[in-house]
Enzyme design. Sequence first.
Site, PDB file in Angstrom:
ATOM      1  N   ASP A 143      -9.700 111.830  45.421  1.00 35.01           N
ATOM      2  CA  ASP A 143     -10.563 111.120  44.465  1.00 35.01           C
ATOM      3  C   ASP A 143      -9.736 110.642  43.277  1.00 35.01           C
ATOM      4  O   ASP A 143      -8.998 111.429  42.681  1.00 35.01           O
ATOM      5  CB  ASP A 143     -11.651 112.066  43.919  1.00 35.01           C
ATOM      6  CG  ASP A 143     -12.570 112.572  45.013  1.00 35.01           C
ATOM      7  OD1 ASP A 143     -12.621 111.954  46.087  1.00 35.01           O
ATOM      8  OD2 ASP A 143     -13.245 113.599  44.777  1.00 35.01           O
ATOM      9  N   LYS A 190     -22.264 111.940  52.672  1.00 34.64           N
ATOM     10  CA  LYS A 190     -23.548 112.639  52.474  1.00 34.64           C
ATOM     11  C   LYS A 190     -24.709 111.826  53.050  1.00 34.64           C
ATOM     12  O   LYS A 190     -25.639 111.446  52.339  1.00 34.64           O
ATOM     13  CB  LYS A 190     -23.769 112.950  50.994  1.00 34.64           C
ATOM     14  CG  LYS A 190     -22.676 113.841  50.421  1.00 34.64           C
ATOM     15  CD  LYS A 190     -22.936 114.229  48.994  1.00 34.64           C
ATOM     16  CE  LYS A 190     -21.904 115.200  48.473  1.00 34.64           C
ATOM     17  NZ  LYS A 190     -20.571 114.627  48.226  1.00 34.64           N
ATOM     18  N   SER A 209     -22.196 122.601  44.526  1.00 37.39           N
ATOM     19  CA  SER A 209     -21.496 123.395  43.509  1.00 37.39           C
ATOM     20  C   SER A 209     -21.924 123.110  42.066  1.00 37.39           C
ATOM     21  O   SER A 209     -21.581 123.860  41.170  1.00 37.39           O
ATOM     22  CB  SER A 209     -19.999 123.109  43.604  1.00 37.39           C
ATOM     23  OG  SER A 209     -19.782 121.763  43.265  1.00 37.39           O
ATOM     24  N   GLY A 257     -15.428 122.585  44.366  1.00 35.14           N
ATOM     25  CA  GLY A 257     -15.769 123.100  43.034  1.00 35.14           C
ATOM     26  C   GLY A 257     -14.693 124.010  42.480  1.00 35.14           C
ATOM     27  O   GLY A 257     -14.882 124.674  41.466  1.00 35.14           O
ATOM     28  N   GLY A 288     -11.341 124.933  40.506  1.00 34.84           N
ATOM     29  CA  GLY A 288     -10.579 124.373  39.378  1.00 34.84           C
ATOM     30  C   GLY A 288     -11.466 123.737  38.331  1.00 34.84           C
ATOM     31  O   GLY A 288     -12.159 124.436  37.589  1.00 34.84           O
TER      32      GLY A 288
HETATM   33  P1  XMP Z   1     -13.231 118.193  42.397  1.00 45.64           P
HETATM   34  O1  XMP Z   1     -12.518 117.137  41.626  1.00 45.64           O
HETATM   35  O2  XMP Z   1     -14.353 118.811  41.644  1.00 45.64           O
HETATM   36  O3  XMP Z   1     -13.848 117.354  43.651  1.00 45.64           O
HETATM   37  O4  XMP Z   1     -12.301 119.211  42.991  1.00 45.64           O
HETATM   38  C1  XMP Z   1     -14.732 117.865  44.621  1.00 45.64           C
HETATM   39  C2  XMP Z   1     -14.961 116.842  45.700  1.00 45.64           C
HETATM   40  O5  XMP Z   1     -15.869 117.365  46.685  1.00 45.64           O
HETATM   41  C3  XMP Z   1     -17.043 116.535  46.779  1.00 45.64           C
HETATM   42  N1  XMP Z   1     -18.201 117.383  47.043  1.00 45.64           N
HETATM   43  C4  XMP Z   1     -18.657 118.285  46.313  1.00 45.64           C
HETATM   44  N2  XMP Z   1     -18.139 118.639  45.196  1.00 45.64           N
HETATM   45  N3  XMP Z   1     -19.791 120.259  45.068  1.00 45.64           N
HETATM   46  C5  XMP Z   1     -18.693 119.633  44.599  1.00 45.64           C
HETATM   47  O6  XMP Z   1     -18.173 120.017  43.574  1.00 45.64           O
HETATM   48  C6  XMP Z   1     -20.376 119.956  46.194  1.00 45.64           C
HETATM   49  O7  XMP Z   1     -21.341 120.568  46.595  1.00 45.64           O
HETATM   50  C7  XMP Z   1     -19.752 118.897  46.860  1.00 45.64           C
HETATM   51  N4  XMP Z   1     -19.987 118.332  47.989  1.00 45.64           N
HETATM   52  C8  XMP Z   1     -19.006 117.421  48.103  1.00 45.64           C
HETATM   53  C9  XMP Z   1     -17.064 115.765  45.474  1.00 45.64           C
HETATM   54  O8  XMP Z   1     -17.786 114.582  45.584  1.00 45.64           O
HETATM   55  C10 XMP Z   1     -15.601 115.554  45.245  1.00 45.64           C
HETATM   56  O9  XMP Z   1     -15.150 114.515  46.100  1.00 45.64           O
END
Ligand code: XMP
Length: 251
Positions: free
Chosen positions: A23, A85, A141, A206, A208
């Site tokens: 991302d 999703k 998360s 989730g 970090g």
């Molecule tokens: P980060 O930057 O928070 O990115 O490490 C998490 C990635 O996972 C996707 N995603 C989720 N993220 N809770 C999340 O924090 C979820 O339940 C979840 N499902 C998918 C999020 O969109 C990002 O790409």
Amino acid sequence: MNFKEKIEASTQARNSKIVLALDLPPQKRELLLNKATEILENVEPYVCAVKINRHLVLPLGLFNDLQKIVKRAEDYGLPTIMDCKINDIGATNRVVAQHYFDAGFDAVTANPFVGWEQGLKPVFEAAKKNGKGVILLVYMSHKAAYEGYGQTVKTESGKLVPQYAVFAEKALKWKADGAVVGATYPEKIREIHQMLREEVPIYSPGIGVQGGKIREALNAGARFLIVGRSITLSEEPGENAKKLRDLANQV
Ligand code: XMP
């Protein structure tokens, strides 16, 4: 080899449970492609799969520049997950899933809220036909996750249960290739893992930035850790991915 076997083989071969969420914030298209490619190149030795979101699909185009990233991940031997999703009526869901599979993705994420008949059934059918995977959201998360995934619902037999338990049962019944449960709720990972056991591996995002801890998530039963910004926004994505991988391997 189905998707579940493919990512399991990758995690073993690469000795990593980290799924890179590639991302990146909005920026000029060429910069975005270069940056994403560079991060993938630096991080690939330390991860077992790559997850792509609309951060890249929208600006790069599914059958355009994004395919360069998907192809590169494939060349590295990394399975790819499209985090779309899926959440619409079945006829639309089938088309959406088929586009992602045709673009080379090995799996898609989907929302069990839409149910089976005229919901996710066509997605599972398309996945099976194409030798691909489907990963279901079971408990997200973010802070408001309890509003949907945590609400109490009445089953057909009249029993009151949490929504996520119903979704975990669906993951088993529909033979999902994975279940997403946020690392920010290790107690939910534990509870859901007790239902899913080794049949449906838990993918835990989730870590970090959102406050989830690798050790807690793995000890509670997560199989894979999804990590985005802690890697992609850092000065040294490769080094950070390596650190996270090593940390996970100490658990
Ligand atoms: P980060 O930057 O928070 O990115 O490490 C998490 C990635 O996972 C996707 N995603 C989720 N993220 N809770 C999340 O924090 C979820 O339940 C979840 N499902 C998918 C999020 O969109 C990002 O790409």
